[in-house]
Motif scaffolding. Structure first.
Motif, PDB file in Angstrom:
ATOM      1  N   THR A  67       0.828  -1.215   0.000  1.00  0.00           N
ATOM      2  CA  THR A  67       0.000   0.000   0.000  1.00  0.00           C
ATOM      3  C   THR A  67       0.853   1.252   0.000  1.00  0.00           C
ATOM      4  O   THR A  67       0.520   2.258  -0.653  1.00  0.00           O
ATOM      5  CB  THR A  67      -0.954  -0.004   1.205  1.00  0.00           C
ATOM      6  OG1 THR A  67      -1.826  -1.132   1.104  1.00  0.00           O
ATOM      7  CG2 THR A  67      -1.802   1.253   1.228  1.00  0.00           C
ATOM      8  N   ASP A  68       1.969   1.250   0.740  1.00  0.00           N
ATOM      9  CA  ASP A  68       2.865   2.411   0.759  1.00  0.00           C
ATOM     10  C   ASP A  68       3.367   2.735  -0.644  1.00  0.00           C
ATOM     11  O   ASP A  68       3.412   3.908  -1.049  1.00  0.00           O
ATOM     12  CB  ASP A  68       4.064   2.148   1.675  1.00  0.00           C
ATOM     13  CG  ASP A  68       3.682   2.136   3.152  1.00  0.00           C
ATOM     14  OD1 ASP A  68       2.565   2.588   3.477  1.00  0.00           O
ATOM     15  OD2 ASP A  68       4.503   1.668   3.969  1.00  0.00           O
ATOM     16  N   PHE A  69       3.748   1.705  -1.374  1.00  0.00           N
ATOM     17  CA  PHE A  69       4.273   1.918  -2.721  1.00  0.00           C
ATOM     18  C   PHE A  69       3.190   2.433  -3.662  1.00  0.00           C
ATOM     19  O   PHE A  69       3.397   3.391  -4.417  1.00  0.00           O
ATOM     20  CB  PHE A  69       4.893   0.624  -3.258  1.00  0.00           C
ATOM     21  CG  PHE A  69       6.257   0.346  -2.712  1.00  0.00           C
ATOM     22  CD1 PHE A  69       7.388   0.799  -3.360  1.00  0.00           C
ATOM     23  CD2 PHE A  69       6.420  -0.357  -1.530  1.00  0.00           C
ATOM     24  CE1 PHE A  69       8.657   0.559  -2.855  1.00  0.00           C
ATOM     25  CE2 PHE A  69       7.674  -0.609  -0.996  1.00  0.00           C
ATOM     26  CZ  PHE A  69       8.803  -0.146  -1.665  1.00  0.00           C
ATOM     27  N   MET A  70       2.030   1.798  -3.625  1.00  0.00           N
ATOM     28  CA  MET A  70       0.983   2.190  -4.563  1.00  0.00           C
ATOM     29  C   MET A  70       0.401   3.558  -4.233  1.00  0.00           C
ATOM     30  O   MET A  70      -0.027   4.281  -5.121  1.00  0.00           O
ATOM     31  CB  MET A  70      -0.110   1.129  -4.599  1.00  0.00           C
ATOM     32  CG  MET A  70       0.350  -0.215  -5.168  1.00  0.00           C
ATOM     33  SD  MET A  70       1.089  -0.089  -6.840  1.00  0.00           S
ATOM     34  CE  MET A  70       2.854  -0.180  -6.472  1.00  0.00           C
ATOM     35  N   THR A  71       0.390   3.931  -2.968  1.00  0.00           N
ATOM     36  CA  THR A  71      -0.073   5.270  -2.607  1.00  0.00           C
ATOM     37  C   THR A  71       0.863   6.324  -3.173  1.00  0.00           C
ATOM     38  O   THR A  71       0.426   7.366  -3.682  1.00  0.00           O
ATOM     39  CB  THR A  71      -0.170   5.414  -1.076  1.00  0.00           C
ATOM     40  OG1 THR A  71      -1.115   4.455  -0.589  1.00  0.00           O
ATOM     41  CG2 THR A  71      -0.631   6.809  -0.689  1.00  0.00           C
ATOM     42  N   ALA A  72       2.167   6.066  -3.095  1.00  0.00           N
ATOM     43  CA  ALA A  72       3.140   7.009  -3.654  1.00  0.00           C
ATOM     44  C   ALA A  72       3.002   7.116  -5.165  1.00  0.00           C
ATOM     45  O   ALA A  72       3.183   8.187  -5.742  1.00  0.00           O
ATOM     46  CB  ALA A  72       4.558   6.576  -3.285  1.00  0.00           C
ATOM     47  N   VAL A  73       2.662   6.016  -5.811  1.00  0.00           N
ATOM     48  CA  VAL A  73       2.587   5.982  -7.275  1.00  0.00           C
ATOM     49  C   VAL A  73       1.310   6.629  -7.799  1.00  0.00           C
ATOM     50  O   VAL A  73       1.340   7.429  -8.734  1.00  0.00           O
ATOM     51  CB  VAL A  73       2.697   4.525  -7.773  1.00  0.00           C
ATOM     52  CG1 VAL A  73       2.349   4.424  -9.262  1.00  0.00           C
ATOM     53  CG2 VAL A  73       4.102   3.984  -7.524  1.00  0.00           C
ATOM     54  N   ILE A  74       0.160   6.310  -7.214  1.00  0.00           N
ATOM     55  CA  ILE A  74      -1.116   6.687  -7.809  1.00  0.00           C
ATOM     56  C   ILE A  74      -2.001   7.519  -6.884  1.00  0.00           C
ATOM     57  O   ILE A  74      -3.053   8.006  -7.299  1.00  0.00           O
ATOM     58  CB  ILE A  74      -1.873   5.430  -8.298  1.00  0.00           C
ATOM     59  CG1 ILE A  74      -2.860   5.783  -9.409  1.00  0.00           C
ATOM     60  CG2 ILE A  74      -2.513   4.673  -7.146  1.00  0.00           C
ATOM     61  CD1 ILE A  74      -2.258   6.292 -10.674  1.00  0.00           C
ATOM     62  N   GLY A  75      -1.611   7.707  -5.627  1.00  0.00           N
ATOM     63  CA  GLY A  75      -2.394   8.519  -4.707  1.00  0.00           C
ATOM     64  C   GLY A  75      -3.541   7.758  -4.082  1.00  0.00           C
ATOM     65  O   GLY A  75      -3.678   6.539  -4.243  1.00  0.00           O
ATOM     66  N   THR A  76      -4.396   8.485  -3.389  1.00  0.00           N
ATOM     67  CA  THR A  76      -5.507   7.850  -2.664  1.00  0.00           C
ATOM     68  C   THR A  76      -6.854   8.103  -3.316  1.00  0.00           C
ATOM     69  O   THR A  76      -7.839   7.488  -2.940  1.00  0.00           O
ATOM     70  CB  THR A  76      -5.556   8.375  -1.214  1.00  0.00           C
ATOM     71  OG1 THR A  76      -5.683   9.805  -1.240  1.00  0.00           O
ATOM     72  CG2 THR A  76      -4.290   8.001  -0.465  1.00  0.00           C
ATOM     73  N   SER A  77      -6.924   9.027  -4.269  1.00  0.00           N
ATOM     74  CA  SER A  77      -8.197   9.276  -4.940  1.00  0.00           C
ATOM     75  C   SER A  77      -8.288   8.421  -6.189  1.00  0.00           C
ATOM     76  O   SER A  77      -7.287   7.915  -6.691  1.00  0.00           O
ATOM     77  CB  SER A  77      -8.324  10.758  -5.311  1.00  0.00           C
ATOM     78  OG  SER A  77      -7.300  11.133  -6.205  1.00  0.00           O
ATOM     79  N   GLY A  78      -9.496   8.263  -6.688  1.00  0.00           N
ATOM     80  CA  GLY A  78      -9.698   7.453  -7.876  1.00  0.00           C
ATOM     81  C   GLY A  78     -10.424   8.245  -8.944  1.00  0.00           C
ATOM     82  O   GLY A  78     -10.424   9.474  -8.955  1.00  0.00           O
ATOM     83  N   ILE A  79     -11.049   7.535  -9.860  1.00  0.00           N
ATOM     84  CA  ILE A  79     -11.850   8.144 -10.902  1.00  0.00           C
ATOM     85  C   ILE A  79     -13.194   7.461 -10.915  1.00  0.00           C
ATOM     86  O   ILE A  79     -13.415   6.459 -10.221  1.00  0.00           O
ATOM     87  CB  ILE A  79     -11.173   8.037 -12.285  1.00  0.00           C
ATOM     88  CG1 ILE A  79     -11.073   6.578 -12.731  1.00  0.00           C
ATOM     89  CG2 ILE A  79      -9.794   8.668 -12.274  1.00  0.00           C
ATOM     90  CD1 ILE A  79     -10.587   6.418 -14.151  1.00  0.00           C
ATOM     91  N   GLU A  80     -14.094   7.983 -11.708  1.00  0.00           N
ATOM     92  CA  GLU A  80     -15.438   7.422 -11.773  1.00  0.00           C
ATOM     93  C   GLU A  80     -15.379   5.947 -12.163  1.00  0.00           C
ATOM     94  O   GLU A  80     -14.720   5.577 -13.124  1.00  0.00           O
ATOM     95  CB  GLU A  80     -16.281   8.186 -12.800  1.00  0.00           C
ATOM     96  CG  GLU A  80     -17.722   7.734 -12.867  1.00  0.00           C
ATOM     97  CD  GLU A  80     -18.525   8.546 -13.861  1.00  0.00           C
ATOM     98  OE1 GLU A  80     -19.694   8.201 -14.075  1.00  0.00           O
ATOM     99  OE2 GLU A  80     -17.975   9.515 -14.427  1.00  0.00           O
ATOM    100  N   GLY A  81     -16.054   5.111 -11.384  1.00  0.00           N
ATOM    101  CA  GLY A  81     -16.062   3.677 -11.645  1.00  0.00           C
ATOM    102  C   GLY A  81     -14.984   2.912 -10.924  1.00  0.00           C
ATOM    103  O   GLY A  81     -15.042   1.695 -10.811  1.00  0.00           O
TER     104      GLY A  81
END
Length: 536
Positions: free
Chosen positions: A316-330
């Motif tokens: 989770t630490d790695f993926m949070t740094a890469v893509i953040g905590t927000s998403g997109i529709e869907g």
């Protein structure tokens, strides 16, 4: 001997549909598609360069004997069809009529044979095929045969795959170049011609519509079907700075940004830019992160040290740094953890040994202490021009320091990293200890395409693990008589991988793409597809 025959008719493989003619009655600037790829392309050879950007470039220039539709089923592409005879030992392929390379020469059986031979020396799946080939023969310009010494039921999956390196057909004169020497000329029979004299490495690439390209009948579906082009010209603009790419997309200077950074999603989703720009996920298999250790040099020539990294990893630490905590529709969360050695949605996935990833730096430091590796030098390569790799590497460097390594962070661009990772020298002679990177989920779908799990020593992907037990299970998968036996083999491969650690999985994320709203017809799948798309 009784012959068993299988015939696959090209026209029946995909649903029939009329092909829309390119929209030519447009202003000249509207007939150019301007695109920002995720990385620079320093090497145009699609067989020697396993980077995604080389594959993406190649799909504009070259074509394949068989394409892969969006359901990952092989479909005839350059081939009109095939026949299987002699209890699976003889495959006879027939090419479509009037196929031409960009230099005007016809596509012949000998070109296909030479391309298969060159590709089969470099690609992991291709190597399995070539180990079973007795001979390949040109019967006529349009017909060639592959005679096997052992049946190979996965033939079509092999030659149609979209994972690097893909089987692209090039003229015999280029395919005869030594497979470990880069070709310097890109000549294919695909929908676009590479304009070599406009190539400025690190800045721009350009492609012109191939007027001689005749699409297959039927709807386009990923790399299969009717590849209808609606632009006279495609330009790739290399923009490693996200702010520059974002501004160019908003102003309309570019049309498509392959991999926008996570901090800009709100701008494209809810800001003023949303009127003209949309974000979408076209690769539904996601991107899987890995840390690749060098098995030839200390400290990672010791499996106990590699296992310590597994103990410390928090995906989770790695993926949070890469893509953040927000998403997109869907997809409100673009991150995914609990990733093992196969893509989580693939039939090869398993939960075996997943408890080895304990997310404990203290436990990992104790393991390093026991292995005598506290304070050892670790040369960590980083590509600062790729935001996802840079983010993962910075998290990894911090983690390694807290574990007790003496980290030497070497920051370069991606092309330089790729060149350096080919070195097998010790650290004091310019060698390296490890690097972070990403693979598409489909690259980790099964053992055939999974280059980073291989344990075949000096023939392996950079990092060069020697793990005979993994290779034995890979062979068992290829020879499995049924799906249950395939599953047993991949489950055992994962168990061995968690013990020997060919690499460390760092999680998975879904990468949106950003594109101007006046572009329609963007196809789902991978690689980024430059056919079917048009300007409204």
């Amino acid at each position: 001997m009784i012959q068993r025959r299988q015939i696959l008719a090209g026209a029946a493989a995909l649903p029939a549909a009329s092909l829309a003619a390119p929209a030519m009655a447009q202003p000249a600037q509207n007939r150019v598609l301007r695109y920002v790829p995720h990385a620079n392309l320093p090497n145009i050879d699609p067989f020697t360069n396993t980077a995604f950007v080389a594959r993406d470039h190649a799909f504009l220039v070259y074509d394949q004997l068989y394409g892969m539709d969006e359901n990952f089923r092989p479909q005839p592409q350059m081939a009109e069809g095939h026949v299987v005879e002699n209890d699976g030992l003889l495959w006879r392929f027939t090419l479509r009529e009037n196929l031409k390379f960009h230099d005007g020469s016809p596509v012949r059986g000998r070109d296909c044979i030479a391309s298969i031979r060159r590709w089969g020396r470099r690609d992991a799946f291709g190597q399995v095929l070539m180990s079973r080939v007795a001979d390949m023969t040109e019967v006529s310009d349009r017909v060639f045969t592959i005679r096997l010494n052992t049946p190979f039921p996965k033939m079509l999956e092999c030659i149609s795959k979209v994972t690097t390196s893909c089987l692209f057909i090039m003229p015999e004169r280029l395919a005869n170049v030594d497979p470990f020497t880069n070709i310097t000329e890109a000549v294919g029979s695909g929908p676009y011609r590479f304009i070599q004299n406009e190539w400025v490495p690190g800045s721009r690439l350009a492609y012109a519509r191939n007027a001689d390209y005749v699409p297959r009948q039927g709807n386009a579906s990923m790399t299969a079907g009717g590849k209808v082009t609606h632009f006279d010209r495609v330009e790739w603009h290399i923009m490693p700075d996200p702010a520059t790419a974002s501004a160019a997309l908003q102003s309309g200077e570019i049309d498509w940004w392959e991999q926008p950074t996570a901090d800009l999603f709100p701008l494209f989703l809810r800001g003023a830019a949303a009127r003209n720009v949309r974000v979408d996920i076209i690769n539904g298999t996601g991107l899987i992160g890995i840390f690749r250790p060098n098995h030839l040099t200390a400290p990672f020539n010791n499996p106990a040290v590699r296992r310590a990294v597994l103990t410390a990893i928090n995906q989770t630490d790695f993926m949070t740094a890469v893509i953040g905590t927000s998403g997109i529709e869907g997809r409100p969360d673009l991150r995914r953890e609990g990733i093992g050695y196969f893509a989580p949605e693939s039939p090869s996935a398993s939960n075996v040994s997943m408890e080895r990833m304990r997310k404990s730096v203290d436990a990992a430091r104790a393991e390093l202490q026991a292995a005598g590796a506290i304070g050892q030098r670790l040369v960590l390569l980083n590509a600062t021009d790729l935001s996802s790799i840079n983010a993962a590497t910075l998290v990894g460097a911090d983690l390694f320091r807290r574990m007790g390594f003496n980290v030497d962070l070497v920051s370069t661009d991606w092309g330089t990293l790729v060149a350096r990772r080919a070195s097998r020298n010790p650290l004091e002679q310019g060698g390296w200890s490890g690097f972070f990177t990403f693979w598409s989920g489909v690259d980790h779908w099964n053992p055939a395409n999974h280059a980073s799990i291989r344990g075949n020593g000096e023939n392996a992907w950079p990092g060069w693990p020697t793990i005979p037990a993994i290779e034995a299970q890979r062979d068992a998968w290829f020879n499995a008589p049924n799906e249950a036996a395939e599953k047993a083999a991949t489950t055992e491969m994962q168990r061995i991988a968690f013990d020997e650690v060919p690499y460390v999985p760092t999680g998975m994320y879904y990468q949106p793409t950003a594109i101007r709203r006046n572009l329609t017809g963007l196809l789902k799948g991978q690689p980024p597809l430059f056919w079917n798309i048009r300007r409204a």
